[in-house]
Design an enzyme around this catalytic site. Structure first.
Site, short mmCIF file in Angstrom:
data_model
loop_
_atom_site.label_atom_id
_atom_site.label_comp_id
_atom_site.label_asym_id
_atom_site.label_seq_id
_atom_site.Cartn_x
_atom_site.Cartn_y
_atom_site.Cartn_z
N VAL A 44 0.73 -1.13 0.03
CA VAL A 44 0.11 0.07 0.19
C VAL A 44 0.79 1.04 -0.39
O VAL A 44 0.27 2.76 -0.38
CB VAL A 44 -0.48 0.04 1.46
CG1 VAL A 44 0.29 -0.17 2.91
CG2 VAL A 44 -2.16 0.81 1.32
N LYS A 45 2.46 0.82 0.22
CA LYS A 45 3.05 2.55 0.70
C LYS A 45 3.05 3.09 -0.76
O LYS A 45 3.65 3.64 -0.51
CB LYS A 45 4.37 2.07 1.49
CG LYS A 45 4.17 1.95 2.33
CD LYS A 45 3.00 2.76 3.56
CE LYS A 45 3.06 3.01 5.09
NZ LYS A 45 2.83 3.36 5.64
N ASP A 46 2.84 1.77 -2.24
CA ASP A 46 3.27 2.26 -3.25
C ASP A 46 2.99 3.95 -3.32
O ASP A 46 3.24 5.13 -4.24
CB ASP A 46 3.26 1.50 -4.31
CG ASP A 46 4.11 0.50 -4.26
OD1 ASP A 46 4.72 0.01 -3.38
OD2 ASP A 46 3.68 -0.46 -5.30
#
Length: 458
Positions: A44-46
């Site tokens: 999700v950190k993308d």
């Protein structure tokens, strides 16, 4: 027809919702998982990484030839490595030393430079990861600290992308949103959007490790990476991330490590979703929430990252046993542990006299020395054991006048005792005593549950 992208960055987002039909069997409210591990960088950190870099460029904080620096447990660093290298920047990732080795390997594969530093020291300690990366920014011309913990572009990524995707994918039927709480960006951004879109109808639930201070724990260590808030006993000022909007979270579900890790393993084996331990924590929380709901409700839970980054940890039977998360009934060291006396521990800042008094009832006359100044409600985390204290050593030191009863333990603290998981065998415990060690510490769920002296192991 599959999408066609001109850049890898265009492939960030647009992840599917997948119903958890097997883990949710028998529960009236359907549970849908937002498969964020399918982002191009595996987490999700993308989304936050792309949002933060674009905002820094727009605000003139990051220019041509610049260097991106960030403190990370791995995933944000990976996202920044992908985005940064694509846009021509040098990327330095300061990685927590407790993060899985796979994450550092992935970072290097994407072209990032990796600097390992501890987070298990007070926040004021110059060795702390946050202080290490701040020094790098001061020393490197043109460097920019992404600072995901305080950067508003972190939650904004989810206000603009993830939240709207969930709303559209559920046709506005979502009633409960569940996500782990690390920097707070995911739960805050999604929560704000969904609450506004629903007119306040959506309930936001934070999934938190049981001992994390976000949900009311004592802040002692846990074994689920990327979520929770650790509080070192010597930290002077406890700072929470500015990316976390606590007012958005309606309630917390506090999940013990074992429940998180075993749920992550169930997701891979029963749902075909190879995910990390924070996904296990979030789904465990979602299952608790859904069991209280009815068929008109709909729960969405975020699966933050891929299990491929944790093959040496949660998805390894050997690792799970070594840390006391796997055991079979009636096997392993459980019978010996149940028969052992109460665990005695000595605070590392205790006096010699105080330590000797504590050691009066210690099996084998030895006890672990622990970092914590005060008793932890959830027991002693194995990672807070800093050494061992021996009655024999202290008595000898007092006898020859080397120390007085009121002196601090200091150099009299010896090397830490070896550890074994409760699910391991007595033979494995005896092997750990090689070199004349007097006892082993038995771990249950990553915490010291007891001490077995050599004679107790046969």
């Amino acid at each position: 027809m599959a999408a066609v992208h001109e850049s890898v960055l265009d492939a960030i987002g647009g992840t599917p919702l997948i119903r958890l039909a097997r883990l949710g069997a028998g529960i009236a409210a359907p549970i849908y998982a937002k498969a964020e591990f399918l982002n191009i960088g595996g987490s999700v950190k993308d989304r936050a990484a792309l949002s933060m870099v674009l905002a820094a460029e727009r605000d003139g904080l990051l220019g041509p030839g610049g260097t991106i620096v960030e403190a990370t447990s791995g995933n944000t660093g990976i996202g920044l490595a992908i985005v940064g290298r694509q846009r021509g920047y040098r990327v330095i990732a300061g990685v927590a030393d407790k993060a899985s080795a796979e994450k550092s390997d992935i970072l290097r594969a994407y072209g990032a430079e990796v600097v390992l530093a501890p987070t298990s020291v007070p926040q004021e300690d110059p060795r702390h990861l946050f202080n290490v990366v701040r020094r790098l920014v001061e020393e490197i011309p043109g460097a920019w600290l992404a600072n995901q913990y305080d950067n508003p572009a972190n939650p904004d990524a989810h206000i603009r992308t993830t939240g709207p995707e969930i709303w559209e994918q559920t046709g506005g039927r979502v009633t409960h949103f569940v996500a782990g709480v690390g920097t707070g960006g995911t739960v805050t951004g999604n929560g704000r959007f969904l609450k506004e879109a629903s007119g306040g109808r959506v309930t936001v639930v934070g999934a938190d490790p049981e001992s994390s201070s976000y949900g009311g724990g004592d802040g002692s260590p846990w074994f689920v990476e990327s979520i929770g808030h650790y509080l070192h006993p010597e930290t002077v000022e406890d700072r929470w991330p500015q990316a976390l909007g606590s007012e958005v979270i309606d309630s917390y579900e506090r999940i013990p490590d074992r429940e998180s890790l075993l749920t992550a393993r169930r997701l891979s084996r029963e749902e075909g979703l190879l995910v990390g331990p924070s996904s296990g924590a979030a789904v465990a929380a979602a299952l608790r929430v859904a069991r209280r709901l009815g068929p008109d409700d709909l729960v969405v839970v975020v699966l933050p990252d891929s299990g491929r980054s944790y093959l040496s940890k949660v998805h390894s039977d050997a690792w799970m046993r070594e840390w006391g998360f796997l055991e079979e009934d009636g096997e392993g060291l459980r019978p010996l542990l149940d028969a052992a006396g109460p665990l005695v521990v000595v605070a590392a800042d205790e006096t010699v006299g105080g330590a000797l008094e504590a050691l009066r009832t210690a099996p084998g006359g030895v006890a672990p020395a622990v970092l914590a100044r005060a008793a932890r409600p959830y027991g002693v985390a194995a990672t807070e054991v800093v050494g061992a204290v021996s009655r024999e050593v202290l008595t000898a030191a007092l006898g020859d006048g080397a120390v007085k009863p009121g002196d601090p333990l200091g150099a009299l603290v010896g090397p830490a005792l070896p550890t074994v998981g409760v699910g391991q065998s007595a033979a494995e415990a005896r092997a750990a005593l090689a070199g004349g060690r007097p006892a082993v510490l038995v771990l249950v769920d990553g915490r010291v549950a007891g001490l077995l002296p050599r004679e107790a192991l046969g």
